[in-house]
Design a protein around this motif. Structure first.
Motif, mmCIF file in Angstrom:
data_model
loop_
_atom_site.group_PDB
_atom_site.id
_atom_site.type_symbol
_atom_site.label_atom_id
_atom_site.label_comp_id
_atom_site.label_asym_id
_atom_site.label_seq_id
_atom_site.Cartn_x
_atom_site.Cartn_y
_atom_site.Cartn_z
ATOM 1 N N VAL A 240 -82.044 -81.187 -40.133
ATOM 2 C CA VAL A 240 -81.730 -81.143 -41.556
ATOM 3 C C VAL A 240 -82.181 -79.486 -41.584
ATOM 4 O O VAL A 240 -83.207 -79.158 -41.395
ATOM 5 N N SER B 44 -79.062 -82.978 -51.870
ATOM 6 C CA SER B 44 -80.189 -82.832 -51.188
ATOM 7 C C SER B 44 -81.484 -82.354 -51.843
ATOM 8 O O SER B 44 -82.490 -82.909 -51.986
ATOM 9 N N LYS C 274 -82.897 -85.551 -53.700
ATOM 10 C CA LYS C 274 -83.341 -86.485 -52.952
ATOM 11 C C LYS C 274 -84.583 -86.876 -53.418
ATOM 12 O O LYS C 274 -85.405 -86.105 -53.350
ATOM 13 N N PHE D 27 -82.744 -76.033 -48.738
ATOM 14 C CA PHE D 27 -81.314 -76.818 -49.352
ATOM 15 C C PHE D 27 -80.355 -75.943 -50.204
ATOM 16 O O PHE D 27 -80.988 -75.148 -50.906
ATOM 17 N N ALA E 137 -86.851 -82.986 -46.667
ATOM 18 C CA ALA E 137 -85.933 -82.842 -45.225
ATOM 19 C C ALA E 137 -86.314 -83.899 -44.320
ATOM 20 O O ALA E 137 -85.291 -84.459 -43.731
ATOM 21 N N LEU F 122 -84.946 -87.256 -45.324
ATOM 22 C CA LEU F 122 -83.462 -87.239 -45.183
ATOM 23 C C LEU F 122 -83.054 -87.335 -43.788
ATOM 24 O O LEU F 122 -82.006 -87.896 -43.440
#
Length: 360
Positions: free
Chosen positions: A343, A352, A355, A347, A331, A334
């Motif tokens: 974020v 996500s 990722k 998730f 996170a 991201l």
């Protein structure tokens, strides 16, 4: 390296059969952590190191082990031996395939190093496959076994020190994937709550990685909040110097932790004294119990994690904790990619979860 699909599925041992026999252990990865696991196994009863694997022949040649099989491919090792317990002590990107292979090969228990994987989707698959095969899966976040941290967690969560307001931590070195995951897991362990909003700043790579030129794991900063409003802040300076430190603030107490000095300083505010002109707040020092030291012996606490696996105890370092720490780091990446926007966790979207952490 063999494909995971090439491994023949073995039925896991029944619990009674497992507990009645001497556990056969295999280690994949013979770097510094793999060698610590060899020392940790010597602290356990009823275990026998059967085989070790590393892609570097020189790592194997330096291991003085009798009656132990040496392999240069972890999947080949798992296909040829029957290990009850498999330790995965390799780099992050290899954790997912190796753990899946150990589960497929019929291991009763697997202990994986951190970060658990390089994506949340990978970590979730590891947990799901292990559960389906009846395999116990743990991630070695050893600070959960440190007596001082166990005592602090009890005190903080009891409410006797008031409401938790913030935890600020720092652990110079590499990187958000390798070292920061330890401190994030410690936040959750001490506070007893999940994190739900993450902001991240990921630094550019700052110089050569001490593990080798082929490795990369940048530092950065993570700011997190929980549903209770508690703030959690971690600073990871890749080329920094100094010990791991932490400051914990509650409505009644301030705690300063210095892992290098093995010190925990606790100040409790005397709320009966009302501050005013000429009357500063009054604080009383509280000593850490002598039987609860800030003992950061990696070998000892790795043995603690292994002991729970081989003796069928409740897992202090269960894989779900490794997943949650990984999710925070993902996170943060991201958030950094998106201009430092918040974020939300956990998730729920596939993008996500997929990722990939840019670490090697």
């Amino acid at each position: 390296m063999k494909a995971v699909a090439d491994l023949r599925l073995r039925a896991p041992l029944e619990r009674g059969e497992y507990l009645s026999k001497r556990r056969q252990v295999a280690i994949i990865g013979m770097g510094p952590m793999g060698r610590r696991y060899i020392e940790a196994l010597r602290l356990l009863d009823n275990v026998e190191l059967t085989a070790v694997a590393d892609t570097r022949p020189e790592a194997l040649s330096g291991a003085s082990l009798n009656r132990v099989g040496f392999y240069t491919d972890g999947l080949t090792m798992l296909a040829e031996i029957q290990a009850d317990v498999v330790i995965v002590a390799t780099n992050g990107p290899s954790h997912h395939p190796l753990v899946l292979a150990a589960v497929a090969a019929g291991a009763y228990a697997v202990l994986c190093e951190k970060p658990m994987a390089c994506s949340v989707a990978e970590a979730e698959e590891m947990i799901r496959r292990a559960s389906e095969q009846g395999c116990k899966l743990a991630v070695n976040h050893g600070r959960r076994h440190v007596p001082a941290y166990r005592w602090l967690a009890q005190q903080l969560q009891s409410g006797q020190w008031g409401g938790l307001r913030s935890i600020r931590s720092s652990c110079p070195g590499i990187g958000l994937g390798c070292l920061a995951t330890h401190m994030i897991d410690l936040w959750r362990f001490l506070g007893g709550e999940e994190l739900h909003t993450i902001l991240g700043w990921v630094d550019p790579v700052r110089g050569p990685n001490p593990r080798g030129a082929e490795f990369s794991d940048p530092g950065g900063m993570i700011v997190a909040t929980s549903a209770s409003g508690t703030r959690y802040i971690h600073e990871q300076t890749e080329d920094g110097a100094g010990p791991g430190t932490m400051v914990i603030e509650t409505t009644k107490v301030q705690i300063e932790v210095d892992e290098y000095a093995r010190s925990v300083d606790i100040l409790v505010r005397d709320l009966s004294v009302k501050p005013g002109p000429g009357r500063p707040p009054k604080y009383d020092a509280v000593m850490l119990p002598a039987e609860m030291p800030l003992d950061l012996d990696i070998v000892s606490h790795s043995a603690d994690a292994l002991r729970e696996l081989v003796e069928e105890r409740e897992l202090t370092c269960a894989a779900e904790h490794g997943l949650r720490s990984l999710e925070v780091v993902v996170a943060a990446h991201l958030s950094s990619d998106r201009g430092h926007v918040p974020v939300a966790l956990p998730f729920t979207d596939p993008e996500s979860k997929a990722k990939w952490l840019p670490i090697t």
